[in-house]
Scaffold this motif. Structure first.
Motif: not given
Ligand SMILES: C[S@@+](CC[C@H](N)C(=O)[O-])C[C@H]1O[C@@H](n2cnc3c(N)ncnc32)[C@H](O)[C@@H]1O
Length: 221
Positions: A188-190
């Motif tokens: 996933e994104n940060d």
């Protein structure tokens, strides 16, 4: 690796504690933020609130962890570091910044995860620049392996995160491979708390050496 003997991911550095660091560790006022991990912990008990709790493994000089804890006071943080001088440093920073949402232990992270923290009690776990153990014969000392990932997936809540940053490309490639094949995790994104974070000591060193920096964030399913 349940029955196999796990090698320590660090070599305990001794004799490096300065007198002022020793005094800090002995001072009562700092003990508020320092705990010995000798009983099973719930984060609610430790912080006396229900805020989500993040565990940072191997905080080094503690500057990044203190900075994030200062910026996100509605989150709780537990920092683990086996390097006493690092523990002394961070306790001083916590006191100077009057932080109530950051607690520290010098417990080995594996021991802590296996014995002292309840399952599904963490919102996330972060590792910034885990010791790379560059020589091939030492790779078995690297903290992140399949058994580590299975262990952390048990301790992080569903929807929580595992954040890893490293400047060792062959370590990074191996971690990505392990995470991608582990059904407990999804890429996933940060997370918001790491956006605009300051650089760590080992990050600056990696950049100076021209190393590729790999920053990973995975969600626990
Ligand atoms: C390369 S340093 C990175 C320090 C810091 N995160 C940074 O980026 O500057 C890795 C740190 O992890 C700590 N460490 C290694 N294995 C550990 C373990 N099992 N439990 C707790 N700390 C550990 C070491 O003592 C060391 O300070």
């Amino acid at each position: 690796m349940s029955q196999q003997i796990r090698l320590k991911s660090y070599v305990k550095r001794s004799g490096r504690l300065t007198n002022s660091q020793k005094k800090i560790l002995e001072k009562k006022e700092y003990n508020i933020n320092f705990f010995n991990s000798n009983k099973i912990l719930s984060c609610q008990e430790l912080f006396n609130n229900y805020n989500p709790c993040i565990l940072d493994i191997g905080f080094g000089d503690g500057k990044l962890l203190t900075d994030i804890a200062k910026n996100f006071q509605d989150l709780n943080f537990i920092g683990l570091e086996v390097y006493d001088a690092g523990v002394g440093n961070i306790l001083k920073q916590i006191s100077e910044n009057k932080l109530n949402n950051l607690k520290i232990s010098n417990c080995d992270a594996i021991e802590f995860l296996e014995n002292y923290i309840t399952d599904k009690s963490l919102y996330g776990i972060s590792l910034f620049y885990p010791d790379p153990w560059p020589k091939k014969k030492h790779h078995k000392r690297r903290i992140i392996d399949e058994s580590f990932l299975n262990l952390v997936s048990k301790k992080i809540n569903k929807g929580g995160f595992l954040k890893i940053v490293t400047d060792w490309s062959n370590y990074a490639d191996h971690i990505i491979e392990l995470l991608d094949e582990n059904y407990n995790f999804a890429k996933e994104n940060d997370r918001y708390l790491f956006k605009n974070r300051i650089l760590t000591k080992f990050e600056k060193r990696g950049i100076l050496l021209g190393h590729r920096i790999t920053e990973l964030c995975y969600k626990v399913k």
